[in-house]
Motif scaffolding. Structure first.
Motif, PDB file in Angstrom:
ATOM      1  N   ARG A   5       0.706  -1.155  -0.056  1.00 19.74           N
ATOM      2  CA  ARG A   5      -0.094  -0.076  -0.040  1.00 19.74           C
ATOM      3  C   ARG A   5       0.837   1.137   0.091  1.00 19.74           C
ATOM      4  NH1 ARG A   5      -1.790   3.316   3.927  1.00 19.74           N
ATOM      5  NH2 ARG A   5      -4.062   4.653   3.283  1.00 19.74           N
ATOM      6  N   GLU A   6       0.823   2.055  -1.047  1.00 20.69           N
ATOM      7  CA  GLU A   6       1.577   3.401  -1.139  1.00 20.69           C
ATOM      8  C   GLU A   6       3.101   2.936  -1.173  1.00 20.69           C
ATOM      9  OE1 GLU A   6       0.231   5.745  -2.080  1.00 20.69           O
ATOM     10  OE2 GLU A   6      -1.733   5.637  -1.857  1.00 20.69           O
ATOM     11  N   VAL A  16      -5.720  -3.969   9.822  1.00 27.05           N
ATOM     12  CA  VAL A  16      -6.448  -3.293   9.084  1.00 27.05           C
ATOM     13  C   VAL A  16      -6.853  -4.313   7.863  1.00 27.05           C
ATOM     14  CG1 VAL A  16      -6.876  -1.263   7.483  1.00 27.05           C
ATOM     15  CG2 VAL A  16      -5.752  -1.000   9.674  1.00 27.05           C
ATOM     16  N   SER A  32     -12.157   2.702   6.354  1.00 25.55           N
ATOM     17  CA  SER A  32     -12.373   3.878   6.655  1.00 25.55           C
ATOM     18  C   SER A  32     -11.797   4.751   5.649  1.00 25.55           C
ATOM     19  CB  SER A  32     -11.894   4.145   7.960  1.00 25.55           C
ATOM     20  OG  SER A  32     -10.290   4.037   8.400  1.00 25.55           O
ATOM     21  N   LEU A  33     -11.933   6.160   5.855  1.00 20.13           N
ATOM     22  CA  LEU A  33     -11.207   7.124   4.944  1.00 20.13           C
ATOM     23  C   LEU A  33      -9.697   6.937   4.948  1.00 20.13           C
ATOM     24  CD1 LEU A  33     -13.188  10.284   5.340  1.00 20.13           C
ATOM     25  CD2 LEU A  33     -13.414   8.733   3.590  1.00 20.13           C
ATOM     26  N   SER A  34      -9.104   6.534   6.122  1.00 12.53           N
ATOM     27  CA  SER A  34      -7.525   6.327   6.306  1.00 12.53           C
ATOM     28  C   SER A  34      -7.202   5.208   5.267  1.00 12.53           C
ATOM     29  CB  SER A  34      -7.316   6.270   7.571  1.00 12.53           C
ATOM     30  OG  SER A  34      -7.765   4.874   8.239  1.00 12.53           O
ATOM     31  N   ASP A  35      -8.218   4.348   4.722  1.00 15.74           N
ATOM     32  CA  ASP A  35      -7.629   3.212   4.002  1.00 15.74           C
ATOM     33  C   ASP A  35      -7.549   3.457   2.492  1.00 15.74           C
ATOM     34  OD1 ASP A  35      -7.386   1.510   6.163  1.00 15.74           O
ATOM     35  OD2 ASP A  35      -9.487   1.033   6.235  1.00 15.74           O
ATOM     36  N   GLY A  37      -6.036   4.744  -1.044  1.00 16.23           N
ATOM     37  CA  GLY A  37      -4.769   4.658  -1.529  1.00 16.23           C
ATOM     38  C   GLY A  37      -4.757   3.877  -2.554  1.00 16.23           C
ATOM     39  N   THR A  87     -17.245  16.629   8.442  1.00 16.51           N
ATOM     40  CA  THR A  87     -16.275  16.076   7.545  1.00 16.51           C
ATOM     41  C   THR A  87     -17.104  15.113   6.419  1.00 16.51           C
ATOM     42  OG1 THR A  87     -15.694  14.406   9.087  1.00 16.51           O
ATOM     43  CG2 THR A  87     -14.167  16.491   8.851  1.00 16.51           C
ATOM     44  N   GLN A  89     -16.702  12.503   2.539  1.00 17.19           N
ATOM     45  CA  GLN A  89     -15.800  11.919   1.316  1.00 17.19           C
ATOM     46  C   GLN A  89     -16.878  11.688   0.307  1.00 17.19           C
ATOM     47  OE1 GLN A  89     -12.642  12.909   0.850  1.00 17.19           O
ATOM     48  NE2 GLN A  89     -12.842  12.011  -1.244  1.00 17.19           N
TER      49      GLN A  89
END
Length: 544
Positions: A5-6, A16, A32-35, A37, A87, A89
């Motif tokens: 990932r990245e 995760v 979640s939004l943090s995933d 990528g 917030t 997305q």
């Protein structure tokens, strides 16, 4: 097979994600939004064959509010800022509403109200939406208004015995409490009594002089305090604690304390007098700062007198009447000279004065005169104001005795002179030695030394200025001698030349010639430094 990932490898322990190697799948639970990528899958076989595939993961979320305060309080006039923390997305679109009506140009995470006013009070709604969902948050805005006081006039003038009323209104949020305060004594006024308050109205019945002064209407609330003062003016009260003192042609009033001023300063007093009850009152107005006296009365006469105070509203009540009898006319007493405090500095003199009885009439001035204690010395005179505290004399003569006299003068005449004798000491030597004096002393010393040297020269060696002067005087007294010397004229007697019995050598050194006349004969003594003759050089002799 390895997942990245990245660019960073994901291991099997990652909470995760989890890799299923049998199906070659990457499983992300509760995304979640943090995933969000880019994910890469890399495969390498035993024979060295390599293959990789890349995937881009997008995650969408509806609007979500967090860390949002829904209750706000602001003071009127301040800037109000309300935050709507949301917030989502993709990005959310924010819209503010007040009382269900949209507020224009507020499409962002914040609401700003410039110079908040009372009308800004109310309910505000922040709506946020994107293509996934729509949500809203409700805010309550309270506006606090500082108190303000309004009164029906800052100043009221009223006569003694009349009624006066002053209204007061207060505003603010929350609604402030109203209080009336008497600033003369610091007491709060209530609904009872001659001075009372009802629904914000201050009322004073049957005004008296003591009611004059400042009153304050105050507004008190949680958002602040405010007040306004009002002045109530009326006539002053009657003079109390009054002393009346008669003089020869005057009556003096003395106040231990001023009357009640009625709320505004006392500027002057009315003084009235009359001889009997059937006469009209005569009066004079005297400034409060001046001597309170009735003047130009008749001596040995009975009068009834009284006084009242004046301010901007008018004349107050009169004092009780006093009956007095004026005294006879008389001159003032002599001023007192403080002899123990007299000072002489150089050729200046000063001595303090103490005023005494003015004889019942105000002093006009002081007469001062002084002179040296010497024959035919003249008086020096000067005049001082009646309130002078001392006598100061300058440019006096050193080493002299002086006599001083001081008289007090009123409209009836002069007092007996107060006298004082003093001495100005000799001037110090150092103070008399000026540059000219020093130069004169130096010249005198030089002249004495010169004469002493010249006299010594004349006595010992027959030389010098004195010897020359003597010779000139001798010739001037006998004119015939000059003719003899010049070979002219005759004499009535014989001329005999005599030489003094001294060695020729010493005569030659003197260099002085003297001719005298004795009993008809001329006697010459010569000691000129004439050159020696040839015979004198060869045959020196000791006798002339």
């Amino acid at each position: 097979m390895t997942w990245f990932r990245e660019g960073e490898e994901l291991d099997d322990e990652d909470i995760v994600s989890k890799v299923d190697y049998t199906t070659s799948k990457l499983l992300i639970r509760k995304a979640s939004l943090s995933d969000v990528g880019t994910y890469t899958c890399k495969f390498e076989s035993e024979d060295g064959h390599k293959v990789e595939a890349e995937f881009v993961l997008y995650i969408y979320k509806g609007p979500s509010f967090h860390d949002t305060t829904i209750y706000h309080e602001f003071l009127e006039g301040a800037d109000g800022v309300v935050l709507c923390m949301v917030t989502g997305q993709p990005a959310v679109d924010v819209q503010w509403l007040k009382d269900k009506e949209p507020i224009p140009s507020t499409h962002r995470s914040q609401l700003t109200i410039r110079s908040v006013v009372r009308a800004d009070y109310g309910e505000y709604v922040c709506t946020a939406k994107n293509k996934i969902a729509e949500s809203s948050a409700t805010f309550m805005l309270h506006v606090f208004e500082p108190p303000e006081v309004f009164i029906s006039g800052d100043q009221h003038s009223v006569n003694v015995g009349e009624r006066v009323a002053v209204s007061c209104n207060v505003t603010g949020y929350p609604q402030p409490d109203l209080h009336w305060l008497n600033k003369q004594n610091g007491q709060e006024l209530d609904m009872a009594g001659r001075i009372h308050v009802l629904d914000g109205l201050l009322e004073i019945k049957d005004v008296i002089p003591a009611d004059g002064g400042l009153y304050s209407c105050m507004a008190v609330s949680t958002s602040g305090n405010a007040s306004r003062d009002v002045s109530i003016h009326t006539q002053p009260g009657p003079p109390h604690y009054l002393t009346v003192t008669p003089g020869p042609t005057s009556v003096l009033f003395t106040l231990k304390t001023f009357p009640i001023n009625g709320g505004t300063p006392i500027k002057s007093f009315v003084l009235q007098w009359r001889k009997n009850a059937i006469e009209k009152w005569e009066e004079t107005i005297v400034a409060a700062s001046d001597v309170l006296a009735i003047t130009d009365l008749r001596p040995y006469t009975k009068y009834t007198v009284r006084m009242a105070a004046l301010n901007n509203v008018g004349r107050g009540q009169f004092s009780i009447e006093n009956t007095v009898r004026t005294e006879g006319k008389r001159e003032p007493d002599s001023p007192a000279i403080s002899t123990d405090q007299a000072k002489v500095e150089g050729n200046s003199f000063s001595v303090p004065l103490e005023q005494s009885d003015n004889g019942g009439s105000p002093l006009l001035h002081l007469n001062v005169k002084y002179k040296e204690e010497a024959e035919k010395s003249e008086w020096h005179k000067m005049q001082l104001p009646s309130d002078a505290k001392s006598v100061n004399l300058k440019d006096l003569t050193f080493g002299s005795d002086y006599h001083l006299e001081v008289e007090a003068v009123n409209s009836n005449g002069s007092s007996i002179p107060a006298t004082f004798n003093f001495t100005v000491p000799e001037q110090p030597v150092s103070s008399r030695m000026t540059k000219g004096t020093v130069a004169g002393i130096v010249m005198l010393i030089f002249l004495v030394v010169f004469l002493a040297v010249d006299a010594t020269c004349c006595y010992r060696n027959r030389c010098g200025l004195l010897m020359a002067v003597a010779g000139k005087l001798s010739r001037w007294k006998d004119p015939g001698l000059k003719k003899v010397e010049e070979g002219e004229g005759t004499t009535n007697g014989d001329v005999t030349l005599k030489a003094i019995s001294k060695p020729r050598r010493s005569i030659q050194q003197s260099g002085v010639q003297t001719i005298s006349k004795e009993a008809g004969h001329l006697t010459e003594v010569t000691c000129d430094k004439a050159p020696l003759t040839k015979n004198e050089k060869l045959h020196p002799t000791t006798d002339a």
